[in-house]
Write an enzyme that holds these catalytic residues in place. Structure first.
Site, PDB file in Angstrom:
ATOM      1  N   GLU A  59       1.846  -0.404  -5.077  1.00  0.00           N
ATOM      2  CA  GLU A  59       0.833   0.563  -5.500  1.00  0.00           C
ATOM      3  C   GLU A  59       1.511   1.909  -5.705  1.00  0.00           C
ATOM      4  O   GLU A  59       1.793   2.623  -4.749  1.00  0.00           O
ATOM      5  CB  GLU A  59      -0.275   0.656  -4.447  1.00  0.00           C
ATOM      6  CG  GLU A  59      -1.462   1.407  -4.975  1.00  0.00           C
ATOM      7  CD  GLU A  59      -1.920   2.505  -4.074  1.00  0.00           C
ATOM      8  OE1 GLU A  59      -3.013   3.024  -4.288  1.00  0.00           O
ATOM      9  OE2 GLU A  59      -1.180   2.871  -3.145  1.00  0.00           O
ATOM     10  N   ASP A 116       0.839  -1.192   0.000  1.00  0.00           N
ATOM     11  CA  ASP A 116       0.000   0.000   0.000  1.00  0.00           C
ATOM     12  C   ASP A 116       0.882   1.252   0.000  1.00  0.00           C
ATOM     13  O   ASP A 116       1.911   1.296   0.689  1.00  0.00           O
ATOM     14  CB  ASP A 116      -0.886  -0.023   1.261  1.00  0.00           C
ATOM     15  CG  ASP A 116      -1.776   1.192   1.355  1.00  0.00           C
ATOM     16  OD1 ASP A 116      -2.674   1.337   0.517  1.00  0.00           O
ATOM     17  OD2 ASP A 116      -1.559   2.020   2.278  1.00  0.00           O
TER      18      ASP A 116
HETATM   19  C1  LAG Z   1      -3.776   3.919  -0.328  1.00  0.00           C
HETATM   20  N1  LAG Z   1      -2.934   3.618  -1.202  1.00  0.00           N
HETATM   21  O1  LAG Z   1      -1.826   4.284  -1.373  1.00  0.00           O
HETATM   22  C2  LAG Z   1      -5.070   3.243  -0.247  1.00  0.00           C
HETATM   23  O2  LAG Z   1      -5.338   2.529  -1.445  1.00  0.00           O
HETATM   24  C3  LAG Z   1      -6.113   4.275   0.047  1.00  0.00           C
HETATM   25  O3  LAG Z   1      -7.392   3.705   0.053  1.00  0.00           O
HETATM   26  C4  LAG Z   1      -5.769   4.918   1.379  1.00  0.00           C
HETATM   27  O4  LAG Z   1      -6.651   5.995   1.670  1.00  0.00           O
HETATM   28  C5  LAG Z   1      -4.370   5.505   1.394  1.00  0.00           C
HETATM   29  N2  LAG Z   1      -3.458   4.901   0.503  1.00  0.00           N
HETATM   30  C6  LAG Z   1      -3.792   5.375   2.783  1.00  0.00           C
HETATM   31  O5  LAG Z   1      -3.501   4.022   3.062  1.00  0.00           O
HETATM   32  C7  LAG Z   1      -7.796   5.677   2.421  1.00  0.00           C
HETATM   33  C8  LAG Z   1      -8.887   6.705   2.145  1.00  0.00           C
HETATM   34  C9  LAG Z   1      -8.611   8.008   2.857  1.00  0.00           C
HETATM   35  C10 LAG Z   1      -8.380   7.761   4.319  1.00  0.00           C
HETATM   36  C11 LAG Z   1      -7.176   6.825   4.446  1.00  0.00           C
HETATM   37  C12 LAG Z   1      -6.850   6.492   5.901  1.00  0.00           C
HETATM   38  O6  LAG Z   1      -8.996   6.910   0.740  1.00  0.00           O
HETATM   39  O7  LAG Z   1      -9.764   8.844   2.709  1.00  0.00           O
HETATM   40  O8  LAG Z   1      -8.125   8.984   4.987  1.00  0.00           O
HETATM   41  O9  LAG Z   1      -7.486   5.586   3.795  1.00  0.00           O
HETATM   42  O10 LAG Z   1      -7.924   5.892   6.542  1.00  0.00           O
HETATM   43  C13 LAG Z   1      -8.998   9.269   6.058  1.00  0.00           C
HETATM   44  C14 LAG Z   1      -9.692  10.612   5.870  1.00  0.00           C
HETATM   45  C15 LAG Z   1      -8.645  11.728   5.900  1.00  0.00           C
HETATM   46  C16 LAG Z   1      -7.871  11.687   7.235  1.00  0.00           C
HETATM   47  C17 LAG Z   1      -7.242  10.306   7.373  1.00  0.00           C
HETATM   48  C18 LAG Z   1      -6.511  10.158   8.706  1.00  0.00           C
HETATM   49  O11 LAG Z   1     -10.367  10.602   4.621  1.00  0.00           O
HETATM   50  O12 LAG Z   1      -9.312  12.996   5.791  1.00  0.00           O
HETATM   51  O13 LAG Z   1      -6.849  12.656   7.237  1.00  0.00           O
HETATM   52  O14 LAG Z   1      -8.274   9.306   7.316  1.00  0.00           O
HETATM   53  O15 LAG Z   1      -7.392  10.144   9.789  1.00  0.00           O
END
Ligand code: LAG
Ligand code: CA
Length: 483
Positions: free
Chosen positions: A240, A214
């Site tokens: 990735e 990841d």
């Molecule tokens: C990835 N690949 O590089 C994953 O495929 C992707 O799904 C991941 O983002 C990201 N990298 C981190 O592993 C996902 C969500 C984000 C989420 C993050 C952490 O798309 O939206 O962020 O996982 O859970 C969320 C909030 C952010 C916040 C963060 C930390 O959306 O606003 O800052 O959590 O609390």
């Protein structure tokens, strides 16, 4: 004398070994789930829990799919959103998708069925909750402090606002700052690397075959290589690294560590849905940059792109058609996708009555009400195309044809596909390279693999086929569908 008896012992050992090998081959060939030969095709089963993947593995094996990419497996922060999975707080195998026993049972069930497990490894970072908290398995944590695993010294701070990545044109920022506030591990540190390696070795001991790395773009390629080189050589690695034009860090840097997802491919497929000349399909990789085929993993959607709109998703009218083309293409290693329907980007999968664990996946219909499991691994067109790909093996593309919303090609002497991305039926006569005879149509909407009872397609003596292809449909014939 001595020599003779040694020789005899040697001889009988060879015979015994040979017999054992034949027995092994026979058992492997007839064992459950091995009715179809192996393909190279994998499937990402997004947010499927361990019990549900285990239950699905015999079906996957029957359908020729040879490996599953899971969602992240370790303890994570609490919350209803799917993305809590991407915020590890410990390396305990205890998450909303199941515990260690369930994970181990899944791996062994799937391995027995002939399906390998590739685990999504979140090793660039830990959680992103500024206030800390308690993980789903009870581990307490603060931001950049995970007692017993990592302390504050194991994380980067980088001096940007909130220590976040702001400028993707700055290599050091992308790799040493926090991705959306996620505590960024010092992956260059020997002790951090040793902790990550021990965790991955634990998973290998449970029988997994490899890892998705990841956020690999956010880990220097040399750190990924150092971690991977500590693992057995045959460990499958899929990095990735989201390709973005003009950025300093590109997927090509990561091929020494293993395979890499080629994001250009799914994006290009999306752009071919309408408008642009469909024949560009044959030039894939000449206008956008592509990894060499042997390093590339292709997909029509993944869990990020189906939410971010950069690719098609399960609702796109031409989704199955382009999935068929992915399977028909010799480029890359195809990764199918199976998740759940959603309208809210953050919505997690449905939970069990305990409100903590993801409910068992069920394949019901293709209605796609919010929360319904999409189960692409069972869509007949996709199942048939996996067999088509096995039949095509390493034959080259010949008989390229494209006109309007139609595109067709053959894999020489083995298989033929014609697709219609338009809203009107498409009638035509195409040159295949198949033998004269009657064939079942893999695009017709029923699973025919290994059992071609209703041949509807005739290949004439001159190798042509005449047919009408429905809107958003395709025609697919290959040697094993000859009746
Ligand atoms: C990835 N690949 O590089 C994953 O495929 C992707 O799904 C991941 O983002 C990201 N990298 C981190 O592993 C996902 C969500 C984000 C989420 C993050 C952490 O798309 O939206 O962020 O996982 O859970 C969320 C909030 C952010 C916040 C963060 C930390 O959306 O606003 O800052 O959590 O609390
Ligand atoms: Ca990093």
């Amino acid at each position: 004398m001595q020599f003779q008896s040694n020789f005899r012992t040697y001889h009988s050992r060879v015979i015994a070994l040979f017999a054992a090998a034949m027995l092994f081959i026979a058992v492997a060939a007839c064992g459950p789930g091995n009715e179809r030969p192996d393909s190279d095709v994998g499937i990402q089963m997004f947010q499927w829990n361990w019990d549900s993947i285990a239950a699905e593995c015999p079906t996957l094996a029957d359908n020729g799919i040879s490996w599953v990419l899971t969602s992240p497996i370790v303890e994570h922060v609490q919350g209803d959103q799917w993305w809590t999975s991407y915020q590890p707080v410990s390396y305990k195998i205890d998450s909303k998708l199941g515990n260690r026993e369930q994970f181990a049972a899944m791996v062994s069930t799937c391995n027995d069925a002939g399906v390998e497990i590739i685990a999504d490894a979140v090793i660039n970072h830990m959680s992103g909750m500024s206030d800390g908290g308690t993980g789903v398995a009870g581990s307490e944590f603060e931001h950049r402090n995970y007692p017993g695993i990592y302390g504050p010294d194991d994380f980067h701070t980088c001096g940007t606002s909130n220590d976040d990545i702001v400028n993707y044109n700055d290599r050091s920022e992308v790799q040493n700052c926090e991705l959306v506030n996620l505590a960024d591990l010092k992956t260059e540190s020997e002790t951090v690397q040793a902790t990550i390696v021990a965790h991955l070795e634990d998973l290998l001991d449970l029988g997994v075959a490899g890892f998705r790395i990841d956020a690999a773009k956010h880990i220097p390629a040399q750190d990924v290589e150092a971690i991977v080189s500590a693992l057995p050589q045959d460990t499958r690695i899929i990095g990735e690294v989201i390709r973005a034009a003009g950025e300093p860090i590109q997927p090509e840097e990561y091929t020494n560590a293993g395979g890499v997802f080629e994001f250009s491919w799914g994006r290009d497929m999306k752009s071919l849905q309408a408008g642009t000349t469909l024949s560009t399909f044959f030039k894939a990789g000449t206008t956008s940059q592509y990894l060499p085929s042997e390093s590339a993993y292709t997909f029509v959607e993944n869990h990020d792109t189906e939410r971010g709109d950069s690719t098609m998703n399960y609702q796109s009218p031409n989704y199955e058609l382009f999935t068929a083309l992915m399977l028909a293409s010799p480029y890359g290693t195809p990764v199918l996708y199976s998740g759940y329907a959603f309208s809210d980007r953050d919505a997690g999968a449905a939970l069990k009555a305990d409100g903590e664990h993801v409910a068992n996946a069920e394949c019901v219909d293709r209605e796609f009400m919010d929360g319904a499991w999409t189960c692409q691994q069972r869509w007949p067109g996709i199942v048939n195309m996996v067999q088509w790909r096995i039949d095509a093996a390493d034959t080259p593309i010949v008989q390229e044809w494209s006109e309007g919303d139609g595109l067709a090609f053959a894999r020489d002497g083995a298989a033929f596909i014609a697709v219609n991305r338009g809203i009107e039926p498409l009638t035509g006569t195409w040159q295949t390279t198949l033998e004269q005879g009657k064939y079942c149509d893999g695009g017709a909407g029923t699973v025919i693999a290994g059992d071609c009872n209703e041949p509807t397609i005739t290949v004439d003596q001159d190798g042509t086929v005449a047919a009408t292809i429905p809107s958003h449909g395709f025609l697919a014939v290959s040697n094993s569908t000859k009746s």
